[in-house]
Design a protein around this motif. Structure first.
Motif, PDB file in Angstrom:
ATOM      1  N   UNK A 144      26.450  -7.054  82.834  1.00  0.00           N
ATOM      2  CA  UNK A 144      27.635  -6.219  83.024  1.00  0.00           C
ATOM      3  C   UNK A 144      28.433  -6.086  81.727  1.00  0.00           C
ATOM      4  N   UNK A 145      27.929  -6.652  80.632  1.00  0.00           N
ATOM      5  CA  UNK A 145      28.578  -6.462  79.322  1.00  0.00           C
ATOM      6  C   UNK A 145      28.690  -4.973  79.015  1.00  0.00           C
ATOM      7  N   UNK A 146      29.787  -4.600  78.356  1.00  0.00           N
ATOM      8  CA  UNK A 146      29.940  -3.186  77.983  1.00  0.00           C
ATOM      9  C   UNK A 146      28.976  -2.855  76.848  1.00  0.00           C
ATOM     10  N   UNK A 147      28.320  -1.702  76.944  1.00  0.00           N
ATOM     11  CA  UNK A 147      27.412  -1.278  75.883  1.00  0.00           C
ATOM     12  C   UNK A 147      28.203  -0.718  74.715  1.00  0.00           C
ATOM     13  N   UNK A 148      27.711  -0.971  73.502  1.00  0.00           N
ATOM     14  CA  UNK A 148      28.375  -0.434  72.302  1.00  0.00           C
ATOM     15  C   UNK A 148      27.288   0.111  71.386  1.00  0.00           C
ATOM     16  N   UNK A 149      26.411   0.893  71.977  1.00  0.00           N
ATOM     17  CA  UNK A 149      25.309   1.451  71.192  1.00  0.00           C
ATOM     18  C   UNK A 149      23.970   1.259  71.877  1.00  0.00           C
ATOM     19  N   UNK A 150      23.823   0.172  72.627  1.00  0.00           N
ATOM     20  CA  UNK A 150      22.574  -0.056  73.359  1.00  0.00           C
ATOM     21  C   UNK A 150      22.412   1.036  74.420  1.00  0.00           C
ATOM     22  N   UNK A 192      26.771 -13.012  82.008  1.00  0.00           N
ATOM     23  CA  UNK A 192      25.406 -13.493  81.786  1.00  0.00           C
ATOM     24  C   UNK A 192      24.438 -12.336  81.533  1.00  0.00           C
ATOM     25  N   UNK A 193      23.366 -12.620  80.849  1.00  0.00           N
ATOM     26  CA  UNK A 193      22.401 -11.594  80.440  1.00  0.00           C
ATOM     27  C   UNK A 193      20.996 -11.996  80.877  1.00  0.00           C
ATOM     28  N   UNK A 205      21.252   2.292  78.201  1.00  0.00           N
ATOM     29  CA  UNK A 205      21.323   1.573  79.481  1.00  0.00           C
ATOM     30  C   UNK A 205      20.090   0.684  79.662  1.00  0.00           C
ATOM     31  N   UNK A 206      20.311  -0.581  80.000  1.00  0.00           N
ATOM     32  CA  UNK A 206      19.251  -1.583  80.212  1.00  0.00           C
ATOM     33  C   UNK A 206      18.436  -1.822  78.937  1.00  0.00           C
ATOM     34  N   UNK A 207      19.002  -1.471  77.778  1.00  0.00           N
ATOM     35  CA  UNK A 207      18.240  -1.616  76.545  1.00  0.00           C
ATOM     36  C   UNK A 207      18.740  -2.776  75.690  1.00  0.00           C
ATOM     37  N   UNK A 208      17.889  -3.206  74.756  1.00  0.00           N
ATOM     38  CA  UNK A 208      18.329  -4.125  73.713  1.00  0.00           C
ATOM     39  C   UNK A 208      19.234  -3.347  72.772  1.00  0.00           C
ATOM     40  N   UNK A 209      20.026  -4.066  72.006  1.00  0.00           N
ATOM     41  CA  UNK A 209      20.929  -3.387  71.077  1.00  0.00           C
ATOM     42  C   UNK A 209      22.323  -3.973  71.146  1.00  0.00           C
ATOM     43  N   UNK A 210      23.306  -3.117  70.885  1.00  0.00           N
ATOM     44  CA  UNK A 210      24.677  -3.616  70.684  1.00  0.00           C
ATOM     45  C   UNK A 210      25.534  -3.538  71.958  1.00  0.00           C
ATOM     46  N   UNK A 211      26.220  -4.633  72.222  1.00  0.00           N
ATOM     47  CA  UNK A 211      27.165  -4.731  73.340  1.00  0.00           C
ATOM     48  C   UNK A 211      28.484  -5.250  72.790  1.00  0.00           C
ATOM     49  N   UNK A 212      29.513  -5.209  73.627  1.00  0.00           N
ATOM     50  CA  UNK A 212      30.798  -5.713  73.127  1.00  0.00           C
ATOM     51  C   UNK A 212      31.580  -6.418  74.242  1.00  0.00           C
ATOM     52  N   UNK A 213      32.519  -7.244  73.819  1.00  0.00           N
ATOM     53  CA  UNK A 213      33.435  -7.901  74.751  1.00  0.00           C
ATOM     54  C   UNK A 213      34.803  -7.956  74.104  1.00  0.00           C
ATOM     55  N   UNK A 214      35.848  -7.957  74.963  1.00  0.00           N
ATOM     56  CA  UNK A 214      37.207  -7.922  74.434  1.00  0.00           C
ATOM     57  C   UNK A 214      37.594  -9.203  73.718  1.00  0.00           C
ATOM     58  N   UNK A 251      39.378 -16.937  69.186  1.00  0.00           N
ATOM     59  CA  UNK A 251      38.869 -16.696  70.543  1.00  0.00           C
ATOM     60  C   UNK A 251      39.381 -15.388  71.131  1.00  0.00           C
ATOM     61  N   UNK A 252      40.545 -14.942  70.651  1.00  0.00           N
ATOM     62  CA  UNK A 252      41.152 -13.723  71.210  1.00  0.00           C
ATOM     63  C   UNK A 252      40.560 -12.463  70.583  1.00  0.00           C
ATOM     64  N   UNK A 253      39.760 -12.614  69.536  1.00  0.00           N
ATOM     65  CA  UNK A 253      39.253 -11.425  68.837  1.00  0.00           C
ATOM     66  C   UNK A 253      38.134 -10.750  69.616  1.00  0.00           C
ATOM     67  N   UNK A 254      38.000  -9.435  69.410  1.00  0.00           N
ATOM     68  CA  UNK A 254      36.878  -8.752  70.065  1.00  0.00           C
ATOM     69  C   UNK A 254      35.538  -9.278  69.543  1.00  0.00           C
ATOM     70  N   UNK A 255      34.536  -9.178  70.380  1.00  0.00           N
ATOM     71  CA  UNK A 255      33.203  -9.671  70.021  1.00  0.00           C
ATOM     72  C   UNK A 255      32.225  -8.505  70.054  1.00  0.00           C
ATOM     73  N   UNK A 256      31.334  -8.496  69.111  1.00  0.00           N
ATOM     74  CA  UNK A 256      30.225  -7.537  69.085  1.00  0.00           C
ATOM     75  C   UNK A 256      28.952  -8.356  69.211  1.00  0.00           C
ATOM     76  N   UNK A 257      28.086  -7.961  70.133  1.00  0.00           N
ATOM     77  CA  UNK A 257      26.909  -8.772  70.418  1.00  0.00           C
ATOM     78  C   UNK A 257      25.662  -7.911  70.253  1.00  0.00           C
ATOM     79  N   UNK A 258      24.797  -8.308  69.342  1.00  0.00           N
ATOM     80  CA  UNK A 258      23.498  -7.638  69.192  1.00  0.00           C
ATOM     81  C   UNK A 258      22.452  -8.473  69.914  1.00  0.00           C
ATOM     82  N   UNK A 259      21.807  -7.863  70.891  1.00  0.00           N
ATOM     83  CA  UNK A 259      20.772  -8.568  71.653  1.00  0.00           C
ATOM     84  C   UNK A 259      19.423  -8.009  71.214  1.00  0.00           C
ATOM     85  N   UNK A 260      18.619  -8.859  70.595  1.00  0.00           N
ATOM     86  CA  UNK A 260      17.320  -8.424  70.067  1.00  0.00           C
ATOM     87  C   UNK A 260      16.217  -8.708  71.078  1.00  0.00           C
ATOM     88  N   UNK A 261      15.160  -7.894  71.060  1.00  0.00           N
ATOM     89  CA  UNK A 261      13.991  -8.233  71.885  1.00  0.00           C
ATOM     90  C   UNK A 261      13.153  -9.287  71.173  1.00  0.00           C
TER      91      UNK A 261
END
Ligand code: ZN
Length: 603
Positions: free
Chosen positions: A147-153, A173-174, A155-164, A123-133
């Motif tokens: 408000x998720x941090x973008x990690x490649x997506x 929420x998305x 702005x306001x786009x589908x793609x990669x986000x991250x969380x600590x 649970x403590x590990x960083x997370x990478x989230x790919x949000x597909x259309x």
């Protein structure tokens, strides 16, 4: 050491069937068999919801298929295997509320607690989230708001986000779809307002008002705790609700509550909507960061008990309207009217004499969030009474320190001591902070207010601030208080009432019979459908009118169905209680009271 991240991919795989697909991949599964679970509740809403019930299919692979079994209602365990391990599952998302997940051909929305499994032990590990259309040309214009941090997506786009970590992942929420978007800056922080659903909102006014509000709240605490903030609004024909997150909030409102171009007045519905925004934004400090110890960390597998929700919801409820006033969005008359509503709501709750706010908080899981027909008689809202305790505390601090100290100072102290450090607030921590900041002995105030059921000494406190508090009987069932009676006060006093509340709808179906009321004394019960009063046909729309002309102690014959059995009751009508509160600026107040009032609300 740097751990490999947990990878999540979420795909709106079938909007027509309300299905998201989620793929979770981990590099190094537990050699004894990796466990995955979904939360049973979502922070901010204290009810066991068991989000695992919406998971419709699971499949695990690690090069080849891996056996996956459930070991309890929310937990899956995979057979021992070498990584990487992928768990793939579908989630049925048809809950259009701020607490769940929803997907259709119009939009998608999810809270992480509904869709992302917790990788036990990671649970403590960083997370990478790919949000597909979703696939298909009809979705080509969909965008993403979070408000998720973008990690490649983009702005306001589908793609990669991250969380600590997982905690951060599920606190963002998305929303996805063709939403309206407006942006503004407050306190140097970028803010977005995202509106889903059909509406004709005046976005210029909305952002101007929210900017004033957010600036005022940041000013109170002295700093913003987030790098950016997103208001995720869903506008519907009817609806109301909100849920707080660390850098965003989800709100549901009636579309008519949003301001319209060319209509500069402050409607009651818009005022209420701004109050909701104010409330959830305040939570970014109070409950998301100044947190009860029981929430540090959140254990999402079971209830987290605290007696402190009066502080986290009550203080927040006190400030939500007060900050509208401070931000210049409402007038002093408006503010006193809203306070009058709150006091009226509490006085119409017989349960306030049976349950303390500390008990209400502790039992929120089984009582406040699971209200039944006896709820008004048995429980008190830690929101409503909590807000009035915060008010009484604020006035007590101001009066006791000659305007030197107010609840603002206590909130800033809590922010420094707990919010900034991430340390949980122990039971009694808010009370101690109020004492430490003011030097006042508040022990008996808190003992009565938090653990007792006596009414708060509001009349006396208001008097010290040049405010008159008057109580009168309700002049109709629609009378929420806050305003002087539009009729002769004597008319209200002459009303005769049944002491019950009805279910929405056409028929006069009883939702609640109130303790001490005429209906309960005569044997009428929740669920009964009243069909006649003294021989005249009754329904929800005319029941109040049928009782006009009767006076207290008149006996009326009431016919009602209980299930399918016709029953007859002779009901001795009662006088309405003096439970409707009106606050006004006192003409007769002394200079010291007027001075206190000016410091408090500027009047
Ligand atoms: Zn709240």
């Amino acid at each position: 050491m740097d751990y490999p991240p947990v990878l999540y991919r979420i795909i709106p795989i079938d909007p027509c069937a309300h299905l998201f697909e989620v793929i979770c991949t981990i590099t190094d599964p537990d050699p004894a068999g990796q466990r995955f679970s979904l939360p049973t509740w979502i922070p901010g809403s204290y009810l066991i919801r068991e989000f695992a019930k919406h998971v419709v299919e699971t499949e695990a692979t690690a090069g080849e298929r891996v056996l996956v079994n459930k070991i309890d209602k929310s937990t899956w365990v995979c057979a021992p295997c070498r990584g990487p391990l992928t768990l793939r599952y579908q989630v049925y998302a048809c809950d259009l509320s701020v607490r769940g997940a929803h997907l259709d051909t119009i939009h998608g929305f999810f809270n992480g607690t509904s869709v992302f499994v917790q990788v036990r032990g990671q649970e403590h590990r960083p997370c990478v989230i790919d949000i597909d259309p979703p696939a298909g040309a009809q979705y080509a214009r969909w965008r993403v708001a979070s408000a998720l941090a973008r990690a490649g997506a983009q702005p306001y786009g589908f793609g990669r986000y991250r969380a600590q970590d997982y905690d951060e992942l599920v606190d963002h929420p998305v929303e996805m779809g063709e939403f309206a978007l407006a942006s503004f800056e407050a306190g140097g922080i970028p803010h977005d307002v995202v509106i889903t659903g059909r509406h004709r909102a005046d976005l210029t006014r909305l952002t101007r008002d929210l900017e004033a509000l957010c600036r005022t709240e940041i000013g109170l605490f002295g700093e913003a705790p987030m790098a950016r903030y997103v208001f995720l609004v869903t506008a519907l024909g009817e609806g109301y609700g909100g849920l707080e997150h660390r850098a965003s909030t989800c709100l549901i409102c009636g579309r008519d509550a949003l301001p319209r171009p060319g209509r500069p007045e402050m409607s009651e519905a818009y005022r209420e909507f701004l109050g909701l925004c104010s409330h959830e934004y305040f939570h970014a400090w109070n409950v998301k960061r100044i947190r009860p110890q029981a929430f540090v960390p959140y254990d999402l597998s079971r209830e987290a008990y605290t007696r402190q929700l009066w502080a986290f919801e009550g203080i927040t409820s006190y400030y939500d309207d007060l900050l509208l006033l401070r931000a210049g969005l409402i007038s002093i008359d408006d503010y006193l009217e809203l306070l009058g509503h709150t006091i009226t709501r509490l006085l119409r709750t017989p349960g306030r004499q049976r349950q303390s706010v500390a008990e209400s908080s502790f039992d929120a899981w089984i009582k406040f969030y699971r209200q039944d027909e006896n709820a008004p008689n048995a429980i008190v809202s830690y929101y409503t009474k909590g807000a009035l305790i915060a008010l009484a505390l604020d006035l007590t601090l101001r009066r006791g320190t000659n305007n030197r100290i107010s609840l603002d100072d206590v909130m800033r102290a809590l922010w420094q001591r707990y919010g900034r450090t991430g340390q949980g607030v122990p039971e009694g921590g808010v009370e101690r902070a109020a004492h430490d900041v003011s030097g006042l002995d508040l022990a008996s105030f808190f003992a009565t207010a938090l653990h007792g059921t006596d009414d708060l000494p509001l009349v006396e406190l208001f008097a010290a601030f040049g405010i008159d508090m008057a109580l009168r009987p309700a002049e109709s069932d629609a009378d929420k208080g806050g305003k002087r009676s539009s009729r002769d006060e004597a008319v209200g006093a002459q009303r005769a009432v049944l002491g019950l509340r009805l279910v929405e709808g056409q028929e006069a179906r009883i939702a609640h019979t109130l303790t001490g009321g005429a209906a309960q004394a005569a044997g009428l019960s929740a669920g009964d459908v009243i069909i006649a009063v003294d021989g005249l046909k009754a329904n929800r729309g005319n029941l109040e009118k049928l009782l006009e002309g009767y006076v207290p102690d008149d006996v009326v014959r009431v016919h009602a169905f209980r299930r399918d059995e016709l029953m007859t009751f002779d009901v001795c009508l009662r006088a309405p209680a003096h439970d409707t509160c009106v606050l006004s600026l006192s003409d007769a107040s002394d200079p010291a009271s007027r001075d206190r009032r000016r410091c408090w609300i500027g009047a």
